[in-house]
Design a protein around this motif. Structure first.
Motif, PDB file in Angstrom:
ATOM      1  N   LEU A 174     -82.353  20.144  23.460  1.00  0.00           N
ATOM      2  CA  LEU A 174     -83.776  20.648  24.342  1.00  0.00           C
ATOM      3  C   LEU A 174     -83.269  21.945  24.918  1.00  0.00           C
ATOM      4  O   LEU A 174     -82.287  22.138  25.474  1.00  0.00           O
ATOM      5  CB  LEU A 174     -84.140  19.413  25.223  1.00  0.00           C
ATOM      6  CG  LEU A 174     -83.254  19.117  26.617  1.00  0.00           C
ATOM      7  CD1 LEU A 174     -83.483  19.814  27.679  1.00  0.00           C
ATOM      8  CD2 LEU A 174     -83.613  17.607  26.796  1.00  0.00           C
ATOM      9  N   GLN A 175     -84.378  22.558  25.414  1.00  0.00           N
ATOM     10  CA  GLN A 175     -84.344  23.673  26.225  1.00  0.00           C
ATOM     11  C   GLN A 175     -85.494  23.673  27.335  1.00  0.00           C
ATOM     12  O   GLN A 175     -86.638  23.446  26.940  1.00  0.00           O
ATOM     13  CB  GLN A 175     -84.517  24.951  25.514  1.00  0.00           C
ATOM     14  CG  GLN A 175     -83.486  25.252  24.652  1.00  0.00           C
ATOM     15  CD  GLN A 175     -83.505  26.578  23.587  1.00  0.00           C
ATOM     16  OE1 GLN A 175     -84.710  26.890  23.628  1.00  0.00           O
ATOM     17  NE2 GLN A 175     -82.597  27.122  23.233  1.00  0.00           N
ATOM     18  N   MET A 176     -85.159  23.825  28.477  1.00  0.00           N
ATOM     19  CA  MET A 176     -86.153  24.112  29.714  1.00  0.00           C
ATOM     20  C   MET A 176     -86.141  25.375  30.045  1.00  0.00           C
ATOM     21  O   MET A 176     -85.104  26.161  30.422  1.00  0.00           O
ATOM     22  CB  MET A 176     -85.670  23.099  30.775  1.00  0.00           C
ATOM     23  CG  MET A 176     -85.620  21.713  30.330  1.00  0.00           C
ATOM     24  SD  MET A 176     -85.095  20.662  31.744  1.00  0.00           S
ATOM     25  CE  MET A 176     -83.150  20.960  31.559  1.00  0.00           C
ATOM     26  N   HIS A 177     -87.575  26.238  30.145  1.00  0.00           N
ATOM     27  CA  HIS A 177     -87.347  27.505  30.279  1.00  0.00           C
ATOM     28  C   HIS A 177     -88.645  27.952  31.138  1.00  0.00           C
ATOM     29  O   HIS A 177     -89.522  27.338  31.583  1.00  0.00           O
ATOM     30  CB  HIS A 177     -87.459  28.171  29.072  1.00  0.00           C
ATOM     31  CG  HIS A 177     -88.663  28.046  28.201  1.00  0.00           C
ATOM     32  ND1 HIS A 177     -89.760  28.835  28.361  1.00  0.00           N
ATOM     33  CD2 HIS A 177     -88.906  27.030  27.580  1.00  0.00           C
ATOM     34  CE1 HIS A 177     -90.829  28.079  27.587  1.00  0.00           C
ATOM     35  NE2 HIS A 177     -90.227  27.163  27.062  1.00  0.00           N
ATOM     36  N   ASN A 178     -88.232  29.222  31.951  1.00  0.00           N
ATOM     37  CA  ASN A 178     -89.526  29.640  32.706  1.00  0.00           C
ATOM     38  C   ASN A 178     -89.420  31.102  32.515  1.00  0.00           C
ATOM     39  O   ASN A 178     -88.704  31.744  31.467  1.00  0.00           O
ATOM     40  CB  ASN A 178     -89.267  29.271  34.218  1.00  0.00           C
ATOM     41  CG  ASN A 178     -88.206  29.725  34.891  1.00  0.00           C
ATOM     42  OD1 ASN A 178     -87.475  30.535  34.482  1.00  0.00           O
ATOM     43  ND2 ASN A 178     -87.631  29.049  35.932  1.00  0.00           N
ATOM     44  N   SER A 179     -90.038  32.091  33.277  1.00  0.00           N
ATOM     45  CA  SER A 179     -89.912  33.216  33.132  1.00  0.00           C
ATOM     46  C   SER A 179     -88.609  34.162  33.160  1.00  0.00           C
ATOM     47  O   SER A 179     -88.442  35.237  32.717  1.00  0.00           O
ATOM     48  CB  SER A 179     -90.870  34.067  33.975  1.00  0.00           C
ATOM     49  OG  SER A 179     -90.651  33.627  35.362  1.00  0.00           O
ATOM     50  N   TRP A 180     -87.498  33.716  33.714  1.00  0.00           N
ATOM     51  CA  TRP A 180     -86.321  34.257  33.921  1.00  0.00           C
ATOM     52  C   TRP A 180     -85.155  33.429  33.762  1.00  0.00           C
ATOM     53  O   TRP A 180     -84.096  33.877  33.582  1.00  0.00           O
ATOM     54  CB  TRP A 180     -86.202  34.856  35.467  1.00  0.00           C
ATOM     55  CG  TRP A 180     -86.310  33.479  36.658  1.00  0.00           C
ATOM     56  CD1 TRP A 180     -87.085  32.879  36.968  1.00  0.00           C
ATOM     57  CD2 TRP A 180     -85.084  32.788  36.962  1.00  0.00           C
ATOM     58  NE1 TRP A 180     -86.731  31.961  37.926  1.00  0.00           N
ATOM     59  CE2 TRP A 180     -85.463  31.880  37.737  1.00  0.00           C
ATOM     60  CE3 TRP A 180     -83.619  33.077  36.720  1.00  0.00           C
ATOM     61  CZ2 TRP A 180     -84.514  31.077  38.478  1.00  0.00           C
ATOM     62  CZ3 TRP A 180     -82.871  32.243  37.613  1.00  0.00           C
ATOM     63  CH2 TRP A 180     -83.237  31.088  38.260  1.00  0.00           C
TER      64      TRP A 180
ATOM     65  N   SER B  52     -84.004  25.765  19.449  1.00  0.00           N
ATOM     66  CA  SER B  52     -84.000  27.087  19.439  1.00  0.00           C
ATOM     67  C   SER B  52     -85.157  27.850  18.623  1.00  0.00           C
ATOM     68  O   SER B  52     -85.531  28.748  18.907  1.00  0.00           O
ATOM     69  CB  SER B  52     -82.568  27.627  19.071  1.00  0.00           C
ATOM     70  OG  SER B  52     -82.371  27.568  17.759  1.00  0.00           O
ATOM     71  N   ILE B  53     -85.770  27.049  17.639  1.00  0.00           N
ATOM     72  CA  ILE B  53     -86.732  27.581  16.729  1.00  0.00           C
ATOM     73  C   ILE B  53     -88.109  27.071  17.212  1.00  0.00           C
ATOM     74  O   ILE B  53     -89.225  27.582  16.417  1.00  0.00           O
ATOM     75  CB  ILE B  53     -86.382  27.268  15.325  1.00  0.00           C
ATOM     76  CG1 ILE B  53     -86.424  25.775  15.218  1.00  0.00           C
ATOM     77  CG2 ILE B  53     -84.956  27.720  14.771  1.00  0.00           C
ATOM     78  CD1 ILE B  53     -86.493  25.164  13.810  1.00  0.00           C
ATOM     79  N   ALA B  54     -88.228  26.102  18.333  1.00  0.00           N
ATOM     80  CA  ALA B  54     -89.691  25.660  18.559  1.00  0.00           C
ATOM     81  C   ALA B  54     -90.493  26.822  19.164  1.00  0.00           C
ATOM     82  O   ALA B  54     -90.000  27.620  19.916  1.00  0.00           O
ATOM     83  CB  ALA B  54     -89.277  24.466  19.904  1.00  0.00           C
TER      84      ALA B  54
ATOM     85  N   GLY C  70     -80.117  25.191  28.294  1.00  0.00           N
ATOM     86  CA  GLY C  70     -80.331  24.213  26.833  1.00  0.00           C
ATOM     87  C   GLY C  70     -79.093  23.100  27.310  1.00  0.00           C
ATOM     88  O   GLY C  70     -77.938  23.420  27.532  1.00  0.00           O
ATOM     89  N   ILE C  71     -79.424  22.127  26.473  1.00  0.00           N
ATOM     90  CA  ILE C  71     -78.447  20.859  26.205  1.00  0.00           C
ATOM     91  C   ILE C  71     -78.536  20.376  24.739  1.00  0.00           C
ATOM     92  O   ILE C  71     -79.697  20.150  24.264  1.00  0.00           O
ATOM     93  CB  ILE C  71     -78.871  19.888  27.217  1.00  0.00           C
ATOM     94  CG1 ILE C  71     -78.932  20.424  28.722  1.00  0.00           C
ATOM     95  CG2 ILE C  71     -77.877  18.486  27.087  1.00  0.00           C
ATOM     96  CD1 ILE C  71     -79.578  19.277  29.858  1.00  0.00           C
ATOM     97  N   SER C  72     -77.531  20.070  24.291  1.00  0.00           N
ATOM     98  CA  SER C  72     -77.611  19.669  23.002  1.00  0.00           C
ATOM     99  C   SER C  72     -76.242  18.797  22.704  1.00  0.00           C
ATOM    100  O   SER C  72     -75.186  18.728  23.405  1.00  0.00           O
ATOM    101  CB  SER C  72     -77.507  20.655  21.580  1.00  0.00           C
ATOM    102  OG  SER C  72     -76.275  21.423  21.721  1.00  0.00           O
TER     103      SER C  72
ATOM    104  N   VAL D  57     -87.681  20.850  22.206  1.00  0.00           N
ATOM    105  CA  VAL D  57     -86.882  19.935  21.752  1.00  0.00           C
ATOM    106  C   VAL D  57     -86.639  20.213  20.394  1.00  0.00           C
ATOM    107  O   VAL D  57     -87.644  20.815  19.761  1.00  0.00           O
ATOM    108  CB  VAL D  57     -87.467  18.414  21.934  1.00  0.00           C
ATOM    109  CG1 VAL D  57     -87.589  18.150  23.553  1.00  0.00           C
ATOM    110  CG2 VAL D  57     -88.583  18.246  21.245  1.00  0.00           C
ATOM    111  N   GLY D  58     -85.635  19.590  19.618  1.00  0.00           N
ATOM    112  CA  GLY D  58     -85.342  19.923  18.452  1.00  0.00           C
ATOM    113  C   GLY D  58     -84.420  18.793  17.652  1.00  0.00           C
ATOM    114  O   GLY D  58     -83.599  18.094  18.527  1.00  0.00           O
ATOM    115  N   ALA D  59     -84.338  18.629  16.548  1.00  0.00           N
ATOM    116  CA  ALA D  59     -83.462  17.697  15.813  1.00  0.00           C
ATOM    117  C   ALA D  59     -83.006  18.016  14.575  1.00  0.00           C
ATOM    118  O   ALA D  59     -83.935  18.905  13.899  1.00  0.00           O
ATOM    119  CB  ALA D  59     -84.214  16.162  15.564  1.00  0.00           C
TER     120      ALA D  59
END
Length: 428
Positions: free
Chosen positions: A222-228, A61-63, A232-234, A178-180
């Motif tokens: 991880l988070q996959m995103h576009n304009s709309w 979430s902070i990337a 997220g999966i963790s 992505v994050g850890a």
């Protein structure tokens, strides 16, 4: 150690280590109130949202943050409900089963409490950010009266945890984050419960167990995103807790008096569950965003509590895996005011035949509403209210206290919780 006191400890040790709020806002002995923004939409979009307020659920979430941000929140949790005796009986040595006695109705045995949380994150460059979240995912206090019908299985309990989560988030591409994180968790617990003497005319004895310890877990997402849309999966790992503490037994008289003692170095191991979290946020217009989130809890990891010397026993708990599902929305009413609401359904991991007065958990509905107001470009206030409605459920776990079998027959009635959360976030 005498066999009778060892049996008493085996009955009480699970309660010392894992007693629950029962009417908290998540399930069993887990509390999810780690964000005021999340509470307002009933925890329906956190794994897919951005900023330090979502760190607990997903370090991705902070990337790619542009500015440093910090958030704090505190929740006032006000549980209500009755724990009622339906015919619990005890058989003291040499006697027959007879009513356990005591006040048959325990009103509001779970104490009101305040649950704080906070997080901070800052960018190292345009793609990489670091952060730190401090939360208390397992914390509560229970206080049954000394003359309660449940006094031999539940009296006074205090559990506190502090989870420190240093995190890193990386924006890998323009659509993938992505994050850890590492979860450093401190646990401190204390339990007091009554012990029956040989005669019902004698005052009860008492035992107090206490312990603490530091343990480690981890989180990745991880988070996959576009304009709309953002998906997220963790994964939050299970944590094996190792507690070391003491036991004090007092107030036993007659033939049991020699069993009054204080033991040091009592050890125990148990696991809190992993969480598999999947969710999404979908912007349907400039003003409206829809949220959804599901969580799978591996409560079957909490299959037993393993006690070291001097007890050297494993106590089955028989929890089952469970889940929660939530949906909600955020609506930008004005450029400065955002309104939100949500609904969450959660199933209990406890099983019939294994539920006691210290963990009177049940299936529940969580109704949430809240909002955010941007006071200035750098500061925003968040507020939320949650109403949690619990199903009436049986309390039916048999136990043994100082050699006296107890057939527990009770029920929770009209259980609910009112939760008020206030928070703020600042960018700098």
């Amino acid at each position: 150690m005498s066999p009778r006191i060892k049996i008493s400890l085996l009955a009480a040790a699970p309660l010392w280590l894992v007693a629950s709020t029962g009417v908290a806002n998540a399930q069993a002995f887990y509390l999810q109130e780690q964000s005021a923004r999340a509470a307002g939409r009933a925890f329906s979009g956190e794994v897919a949202d951005t900023g330090p307020q979502s760190l607990w659920w997903n370090p991705a979430s902070i990337a790619g943050m542009e500015n440093a941000e910090a958030a704090i929140a505190v929740s006032a949790i006000l549980p209500r409900g009755d724990v009622v005796d339906n015919g619990t009986v005890i058989r003291r040595p040499g006697g027959q089963f007879a009513p356990v006695g005591g006040n048959p109705v325990a009103k509001n045995p779970i104490n009101n409490g305040f649950l704080p949380s906070g997080a901070i994150a800052m960018p190292l460059n345009e793609r990489v950010s670091i952060g730190l979240a401090v939360t208390s995912p397992y914390s509560f206090t229970t206080n049954y009266d000394a003359d309660s019908w449940a006094r031999y299985t539940a009296d006074k309990t205090r559990l506190r945890t502090i989870d420190i989560q240093p995190s890193i988030g990386v924006s890998v591409t323009d659509w993938l984050r992505v994050g850890a994180a590492v979860n450093v968790e401190y646990t401190d617990a204390e339990l007091g419960n009554k012990i029956p003497n040989l005669s019902a005319t004698l005052p009860d004895g008492e035992q107090i167990l206490s312990g603490n310890g530091w343990d480690l877990g981890w989180t990745a997402g991880l988070q996959m995103h576009n304009s709309w849309a953002t998906v997220g999966i963790s994964y939050k790992s299970a944590i094996e807790h190792n507690l070391k503490g003491s036991l004090e037994v007092s107030g036993l008289v007659g033939p049991l008096a020699g069993q009054n003692a204080t033991l040091e170095g009592v050890k125990a191991k148990f696991k809190t569950p992993a969480q598999i979290i999947v969710g999404g946020r979908f912007r349907t217009s400039d003003a409206l965003t829809l949220n959804v989130q599901g969580v799978r809890y591996t409560w079957a990891d909490f299959d037993a509590i393993r006690l070291g010397a001097p007890l050297n026993q494993a106590i089955p708990e028989n929890y089952r895996n469970s889940w929660s599902l939530a949906g909600g929305f955020d609506y930008a009413a004005t450029p400065d005011l955002t309104l939100r609401a949500g609904l969450q359904r959660t199933l209990t991991p406890t099983r019939d035949g294994n539920r006691d007065a210290r963990v009177p958990d049940s299936n529940r509905w969580n109704f949430g509403a809240g909002g955010s107001y941007r006071v200035s470009p750098a500061f925003t206030l968040d507020g939320a209210f949650n109403y949690v409605a619990f199903k009436d459920e049986t309390i039916d776990r048999p136990t043994i206290a100082a050699g006296s079998p107890i057939l527990v027959d009770g029920r929770t009635e009209d259980a609910k919780a009112l939760i008020f959360t206030l928070g703020g976030r600042v960018s700098f």
